[in-house]
Motif scaffolding. Structure first.
Motif, PDB file in Angstrom:
ATOM      1  N   UNK A   1       0.838  -1.211   0.000  1.00 25.84           N
ATOM      2  CA  UNK A   1       0.000   0.000   0.000  1.00 25.84           C
ATOM      3  C   UNK A   1       0.870   1.256   0.000  1.00 25.84           C
ATOM      4  N   UNK A   2       1.911   1.256   0.837  1.00 19.91           N
ATOM      5  CA  UNK A   2       2.786   2.438   0.915  1.00 19.91           C
ATOM      6  C   UNK A   2       3.497   2.648  -0.425  1.00 19.91           C
ATOM      7  N   UNK A   3       3.955   1.550  -1.036  1.00 24.48           N
ATOM      8  CA  UNK A   3       4.663   1.675  -2.319  1.00 24.48           C
ATOM      9  C   UNK A   3       3.762   2.268  -3.392  1.00 24.48           C
ATOM     10  N   UNK A   4       2.515   1.879  -3.356  1.00 21.70           N
ATOM     11  CA  UNK A   4       1.565   2.411  -4.345  1.00 21.70           C
ATOM     12  C   UNK A   4       1.372   3.908  -4.178  1.00 21.70           C
ATOM     13  N   UNK A   5       1.156   4.338  -2.931  1.00 21.54           N
ATOM     14  CA  UNK A   5       1.004   5.779  -2.673  1.00 21.54           C
ATOM     15  C   UNK A   5       2.287   6.519  -3.034  1.00 21.54           C
ATOM     16  N   UNK A   6       3.400   5.905  -2.676  1.00 19.64           N
ATOM     17  CA  UNK A   6       4.722   6.517  -2.894  1.00 19.64           C
ATOM     18  C   UNK A   6       4.963   6.753  -4.385  1.00 19.64           C
ATOM     19  N   UNK A   7       4.518   5.797  -5.213  1.00 19.26           N
ATOM     20  CA  UNK A   7       4.745   5.894  -6.659  1.00 19.26           C
ATOM     21  C   UNK A   7       3.714   6.802  -7.328  1.00 19.26           C
ATOM     22  N   UNK A   8       2.541   6.926  -6.708  1.00 16.85           N
ATOM     23  CA  UNK A   8       1.464   7.656  -7.381  1.00 16.85           C
ATOM     24  C   UNK A   8       1.139   8.960  -6.678  1.00 16.85           C
TER      25      UNK A   8
ATOM     26  N   UNK B   1      -1.717   5.901   4.068  1.00 13.62           N
ATOM     27  CA  UNK B   1      -2.075   4.489   4.277  1.00 13.62           C
ATOM     28  C   UNK B   1      -2.625   4.229   5.687  1.00 13.62           C
ATOM     29  N   UNK B   2      -2.124   4.928   6.690  1.00 10.80           N
ATOM     30  CA  UNK B   2      -2.503   4.627   8.087  1.00 10.80           C
ATOM     31  C   UNK B   2      -4.016   4.562   8.316  1.00 10.80           C
ATOM     32  N   UNK B   3      -4.801   5.523   7.789  1.00  7.02           N
ATOM     33  CA  UNK B   3      -6.252   5.447   8.040  1.00  7.02           C
ATOM     34  C   UNK B   3      -6.917   4.240   7.396  1.00  7.02           C
ATOM     35  N   UNK B   4      -6.247   3.588   6.448  1.00  6.21           N
ATOM     36  CA  UNK B   4      -6.826   2.415   5.784  1.00  6.21           C
ATOM     37  C   UNK B   4      -6.616   1.141   6.610  1.00  6.21           C
ATOM     38  N   UNK B   5      -5.767   1.212   7.633  1.00  2.00           N
ATOM     39  CA  UNK B   5      -5.441   0.019   8.417  1.00  2.00           C
ATOM     40  C   UNK B   5      -6.363  -0.084   9.629  1.00  2.00           C
ATOM     41  N   UNK B   6      -7.071  -1.210   9.746  1.00  2.00           N
ATOM     42  CA  UNK B   6      -7.833  -1.500  10.959  1.00  2.00           C
ATOM     43  C   UNK B   6      -6.951  -2.386  11.832  1.00  2.00           C
ATOM     44  N   UNK B   7      -6.987  -2.142  13.147  1.00  2.00           N
ATOM     45  CA  UNK B   7      -6.220  -3.015  14.037  1.00  2.00           C
ATOM     46  C   UNK B   7      -5.138  -2.249  14.769  1.00  2.00           C
TER      47      UNK B   7
ATOM     48  N   UNK C   1      10.315   6.495   8.835  1.00  5.99           N
ATOM     49  CA  UNK C   1       8.968   6.895   9.242  1.00  5.99           C
ATOM     50  C   UNK C   1       8.433   5.814  10.179  1.00  5.99           C
ATOM     51  N   UNK C   2       7.904   6.232  11.311  1.00  5.24           N
ATOM     52  CA  UNK C   2       7.333   5.285  12.270  1.00  5.24           C
ATOM     53  C   UNK C   2       5.940   5.773  12.658  1.00  5.24           C
ATOM     54  N   UNK C   3       5.130   4.861  13.174  1.00  5.98           N
ATOM     55  CA  UNK C   3       3.771   5.234  13.577  1.00  5.98           C
ATOM     56  C   UNK C   3       3.249   4.204  14.556  1.00  5.98           C
ATOM     57  N   UNK C   4       2.261   4.587  15.328  1.00  3.99           N
ATOM     58  CA  UNK C   4       1.693   3.619  16.266  1.00  3.99           C
ATOM     59  C   UNK C   4       0.200   3.798  16.472  1.00  3.99           C
ATOM     60  N   UNK C   5      -0.451   2.660  16.746  1.00 10.54           N
ATOM     61  CA  UNK C   5      -1.835   2.643  17.237  1.00 10.54           C
ATOM     62  C   UNK C   5      -1.979   1.360  18.050  1.00 10.54           C
ATOM     63  N   UNK C   6      -2.123   1.484  19.326  1.00 14.27           N
ATOM     64  CA  UNK C   6      -2.364   0.306  20.164  1.00 14.27           C
ATOM     65  C   UNK C   6      -1.111  -0.462  20.575  1.00 14.27           C
ATOM     66  N   UNK C   7      -0.038  -0.335  19.836  1.00 17.65           N
ATOM     67  CA  UNK C   7       1.236  -0.958  20.208  1.00 17.65           C
ATOM     68  C   UNK C   7       2.201   0.156  20.604  1.00 17.65           C
TER      69      UNK C   7
END
Ligand code: GLU
Length: 238
Positions: free
Chosen positions: A131-138, A151-157, A173-179
């Motif tokens: 998903x990230x590669x697709x956004x990155x290229x487009x 991409x982050x809002x598209x991820x459930x969990x 780049x780093x990110x977190x939700x729940x972990x």
């Protein structure tokens, strides 16, 4: 549980990440892996079992602008080298380490497969790299931070993520939700880790990231982000 470590900038990123993974061993894991960027580009090495197996296959003194590492506790796909992190996009230019579970991975994977993407692992994680590669290229035209934020809002969990691109050897780049995820602020280097222990030997300044925050680490700066914008953060001493 398991763990993530990242290091960018002055020092020895590969060694720092291997040492950091050892400090996270107490969290439990079944396999481990490392991704780094040197003059030739993005490299990865993964192995089943102990961090010792990993370090036996890597020259820890080798030069790198950055490194990210992972200890895996398999939730999707058996413990095996091909399921260990980092996971790459189909072109091998984006690498992702992930702790947590992506609940909607099957739908996202089907979406990517419908576009012709082939998958190399059984994990829920690999779809993030695609998903990230697709956004990155487009849409985001070579801007890794923007691509990840798309991409982050598209991820459930749940997730703690470390993401790098061979095109941007000066950025993690780093990110977190729940972990959990902690940033470490150094002089000429910066770090990310699941807890403060891998960071403590290098710097006492840490930022405890909040849920739904992302962070862009460069050798000389740390930018905390929320909802696609810069966010304020406070520095704690450990
Ligand atoms: N769900 C991912 C996997 O099975 C990550 C597991 C973890 O948190 O280590 O690869």
């Amino acid at each position: 549980m398991c763990g993530i470590v990242g290091f960018i900038g002055k020092g020895n990123p590969i060694q720092a990440v291997i040492d950091g993974l050892r400090k996270l061993e107490y969290r439990g894991y079944d396999s481990a892996g490392l991704g780094w960027i040197d003059r030739q580009g993005l490299k990865t090495f993964r192995s089943v079992g102990r961090v010792d197996n990993l370090s036996a296959g890597i020259d820890a003194k080798a030069e790198a602008s950055l490194a990210i590492g992972h200890t895996r506790w398999a939730t999707h796909g058996r413990p095996a080298e091909e399921n260990a992190h980092p996971h790459l996009d189909p072109t091998g230019r984006i690498a992702v380490v992930h702790n947590g579970i992506i609940e909607n991975w099957a739908a996202l994977r089907a979406e990517m497969e419908a576009l012709g993407n082939a998958f190399r692992s059984e994990t829920d994680t690999e779809v993030i790299a695609h998903l990230v590669a697709r956004e990155y290229a487009e849409g985001c035209k070579g801007d890794l931070l923007k691509a990840v934020e798309k991409v982050l809002p598209r991820l459930d969990g749940t997730f703690a993520l470390g993401i790098i691109s061979s095109d941007q050897p000066g950025l993690i780049v780093a990110a977190r939700r729940g972990s959990p995820l902690v940033a470490g602020l150094g002089d000429g280097f910066n770090m990310i880790a699941s807890d403060a222990m891998p960071i403590a030997p290098f710097t006492s300044k840490v930022v405890y990231l909040e849920d739904n925050q992302a962070v862009a680490l460069r050798s000389g700066s740390v930018e905390v982000r929320k909802d696609g914008r810069k966010a304020d953060f406070s520095i704690s001493e450990v």
